[in-house]
Scaffold this motif. Structure first.
Motif, PDB file in Angstrom:
ATOM      1  N   LYS A  14       2.253   1.874  -3.445  1.00  0.00           N
ATOM      2  CA  LYS A  14       1.219   2.418  -4.326  1.00  0.00           C
ATOM      3  C   LYS A  14       0.935   3.876  -4.003  1.00  0.00           C
ATOM      4  O   LYS A  14       0.828   4.715  -4.900  1.00  0.00           O
ATOM      5  CB  LYS A  14      -0.057   1.587  -4.180  1.00  0.00           C
ATOM      6  CG  LYS A  14      -1.203   2.074  -5.041  1.00  0.00           C
ATOM      7  CD  LYS A  14      -2.444   1.209  -4.840  1.00  0.00           C
ATOM      8  CE  LYS A  14      -3.615   1.728  -5.669  1.00  0.00           C
ATOM      9  NZ  LYS A  14      -4.841   0.889  -5.457  1.00  0.00           N
ATOM     10  N   ASN A  15       0.844   4.199  -2.707  1.00  0.00           N
ATOM     11  CA  ASN A  15       0.517   5.570  -2.290  1.00  0.00           C
ATOM     12  C   ASN A  15       1.586   6.566  -2.693  1.00  0.00           C
ATOM     13  O   ASN A  15       1.279   7.733  -2.983  1.00  0.00           O
ATOM     14  CB  ASN A  15       0.321   5.623  -0.776  1.00  0.00           C
ATOM     15  CG  ASN A  15      -0.986   4.999  -0.332  1.00  0.00           C
ATOM     16  OD1 ASN A  15      -1.821   4.632  -1.162  1.00  0.00           O
ATOM     17  ND2 ASN A  15      -1.168   4.851   0.970  1.00  0.00           N
ATOM     18  N   ASN A  48      -7.244  13.513  -1.117  1.00  0.00           N
ATOM     19  CA  ASN A  48      -6.576  12.463  -0.349  1.00  0.00           C
ATOM     20  C   ASN A  48      -7.142  12.329   1.064  1.00  0.00           C
ATOM     21  O   ASN A  48      -6.569  11.632   1.896  1.00  0.00           O
ATOM     22  CB  ASN A  48      -5.075  12.730  -0.281  1.00  0.00           C
ATOM     23  CG  ASN A  48      -4.341  12.256  -1.524  1.00  0.00           C
ATOM     24  OD1 ASN A  48      -4.034  11.078  -1.671  1.00  0.00           O
ATOM     25  ND2 ASN A  48      -4.080  13.174  -2.441  1.00  0.00           N
ATOM     26  N   ASP A  68       0.822  -1.201   0.000  1.00  0.00           N
ATOM     27  CA  ASP A  68       0.000   0.000   0.000  1.00  0.00           C
ATOM     28  C   ASP A  68       0.862   1.259   0.000  1.00  0.00           C
ATOM     29  O   ASP A  68       0.544   2.247  -0.685  1.00  0.00           O
ATOM     30  CB  ASP A  68      -0.944   0.011   1.202  1.00  0.00           C
ATOM     31  CG  ASP A  68      -2.109  -0.952   1.035  1.00  0.00           C
ATOM     32  OD1 ASP A  68      -2.394  -1.331  -0.110  1.00  0.00           O
ATOM     33  OD2 ASP A  68      -2.726  -1.323   2.058  1.00  0.00           O
ATOM     34  N   LEU A  86      -1.053   9.492   3.380  1.00  0.00           N
ATOM     35  CA  LEU A  86      -0.553   8.372   2.582  1.00  0.00           C
ATOM     36  C   LEU A  86       0.199   7.355   3.426  1.00  0.00           C
ATOM     37  O   LEU A  86       0.284   6.179   3.055  1.00  0.00           O
ATOM     38  CB  LEU A  86       0.347   8.889   1.462  1.00  0.00           C
ATOM     39  CG  LEU A  86      -0.318   9.788   0.407  1.00  0.00           C
ATOM     40  CD1 LEU A  86       0.702  10.234  -0.627  1.00  0.00           C
ATOM     41  CD2 LEU A  86      -1.480   9.083  -0.261  1.00  0.00           C
ATOM     42  N   TYR A 122       6.067  11.831  -3.562  1.00  0.00           N
ATOM     43  CA  TYR A 122       5.308  11.392  -4.732  1.00  0.00           C
ATOM     44  C   TYR A 122       5.488  12.334  -5.923  1.00  0.00           C
ATOM     45  O   TYR A 122       5.034  12.033  -7.027  1.00  0.00           O
ATOM     46  CB  TYR A 122       3.821  11.242  -4.399  1.00  0.00           C
ATOM     47  CG  TYR A 122       3.196  12.457  -3.744  1.00  0.00           C
ATOM     48  CD1 TYR A 122       2.809  13.562  -4.482  1.00  0.00           C
ATOM     49  CD2 TYR A 122       2.992  12.481  -2.367  1.00  0.00           C
ATOM     50  CE1 TYR A 122       2.253  14.667  -3.869  1.00  0.00           C
ATOM     51  CE2 TYR A 122       2.424  13.587  -1.748  1.00  0.00           C
ATOM     52  CZ  TYR A 122       2.054  14.673  -2.505  1.00  0.00           C
ATOM     53  OH  TYR A 122       1.499  15.776  -1.895  1.00  0.00           O
TER      54      TYR A 122
END
Length: 444
Positions: free
Chosen positions: A21-22, A326, A18, A296, A187
């Motif tokens: 992915k985040n 988010n 996870d 996240l 990110y």
């Protein structure tokens, strides 16, 4: 694992899958066909408003036309001529408030040409090739010191080296990059891009890097001025403003800049503790980056508390919407009064505010919201003035970064007149380099 002082702040809230992915790339890079389609939407305007809106004055219609004709390498050179950190700026620049907002397509259709993603496509093409698009001029015999290896310092060092000067680049941290390396959301800059960009930039030659050398601590401006023909100061803003309220020193209260740095430098996101209830105090990009990344990492409730209204936030509307999408709650017109708890933070007390006769003031009405982790994101301060004149808490500059001391230039966040954007810092470093070159060669 729980912290012994802040029970709600734990690591491994989410699985490794996870987390991966985040913290994937916020905007996927364009494939060649996608780039061609995106480039085809450009009108190639004469006197294009997007150029005027770009702090580095990139010829945007030209580089997009070069992409559309199948020559992304030429497009990248057009970009790099104005902005040697065009790869990072393509990832982090608030294009929605700058070039894309000015785009004729945006004005006519509400959907601008994807200038930022097209810029990334072009610059990534060249950087992946490993070829540097510029070569050094003949040596001038002049030596320049650049203090600070952030965007301004890197841009200045590269331009000076390209013009034939020998540059020694100093930075207080163990690695170069400044905010690009330590202060931008993970990110937005994935796959160690900031470090790879620095390595690529320095392949021009003529730049010697010395890390763990802080101006004002490990070296003085006087010594640099004596040893070099010119000095550029691009040290950024290393200090963090305190909240100045009761409970500011409780366990669980820290500055957002350090949190983001820890996140950017960790080799395992699962080891990074995050609270169950996180409150970020502030309204800028740092506040948004800290809040979104807390979410996240697995925080259940994340709130940005800002003392003024939405329109006054320095974070763009795009960034505000990114936070909201988010799951971050944005709370406006509130200011912190106290952080409560028995040793560690448990909740934040906020007072509602209003503007009267142009002045912000508390109303006396308060609320309390749970918070086991509180981040300060209310601005940063200069850590050393080097004896230079200041204005507004920053180094005073005129023209292309000239300071109150002859032979010393400054740019980026530490200098007056900027807007704390990576792209603006690049422009200031580049322009100062050109002024330094003109001075050293007698052309000024």
């Amino acid at each position: 694992m729980n912290s012994p002082f802040t029970p709600g702040v734990v690591s491994q809230r989410l699985s490794t899958e996870d987390l991966s992915k985040n913290f994937g790339d916020l905007h996927a890079p364009l494939a060649p066909h996608e780039a061609a389609v995106a480039a085809d939407r450009c009108y190639f305007c004469h006197d294009a408003p997007c150029i005027t809106a770009c702090p580095t004055d990139i010829d945007i219609p030209l580089f997009i036309r070069q992409i559309s004709t199948g020559t992304p390498e030429a497009a990248a050179k057009t970009i790099f001529q104005q902005n040697i950190l065009g790869g990072m700026c393509a990832r982090v620049c608030p294009t929605e408030d700058l070039c894309e907002q000015a785009c004729v397509r945006e004005l006519a259709e509400g959907k601008p040409v994807e200038i930022g993603r097209l810029q990334r496509y072009a610059t990534d093409t060249v950087m992946h090739s490993g070829v540097h698009p510029f070569t050094r001029a003949a040596p001038t015999g002049k030596r320049v010191a650049v203090a600070g290896a952030g965007p301004a310092g890197l841009a200045c060092a590269h331009r000076l080296a390209m013009l034939g000067h020998d540059v020694t680049l100093y930075d207080a941290r163990p690695k170069p990059g400044g905010l690009n390396e330590f202060g931008i959301a993970a990110y937005k800059s994935t796959d160690d891009f900031a470090a790879r960009e620095v390595d690529w930039l320095m392949s021009i030659g003529g730049i010697t890097l010395e890390t763990d050398k802080a101006l004002g601590t490990d070296m003085t401006l006087d010594a640099l001025a004596a040893d070099f023909d010119a000095v550029f100061v691009g040290v950024g803003l290393g200090g963090v403003n305190a909240l100045g309220i009761d409970g500011d020193a409780r366990d669980g209260v820290s500055d957002a800049v350090s949190f983001i740095e820890d996140l950017r430098q960790t080799d395992d996101l699962a080891k990074l503790p995050v609270g169950r209830n996180v409150v970020v105090i502030g309204g800028g990009m740092t506040a948004v980056d800290a809040a979104v990344q807390s979410k996240l990492l697995g925080a259940e409730q994340v709130t940005i508390a800002y003392r003024r209204g939405r329109d006054a936030m320095s974070a763009s509307r795009y960034e505000q919407d990114l936070a909201a999408s988010n799951g971050v709650k944005l709370l406006f017109n509130v200011q912190p009064v106290a952080v409560h708890g028995n040793g560690a933070a448990t909740d934040v007390e906020l007072e509602y505010t209003q503007v009267t006769d142009g002045k912000l003031a508390g109303t006396g009405e308060t609320i309390r919201i749970p918070a086991d982790q509180v981040f300060r994101a209310i601005g940063q301060t200069l850590t050393t003035d080097c004896g230079l004149d200041l204005t507004g808490g920053k180094i005073a500059v005129t023209g292309a970064g000239r300071t109150s001391r002859a032979g010393v230039w400054a740019g980026g966040d530490c200098a007056s007149g900027g807007d704390d954007l990576t792209v603006t810092a690049v422009a200031e470093g580049r322009d100062a380099a050109m002024d330094i070159h003109a001075t050293l060669t007698g052309a000024a």
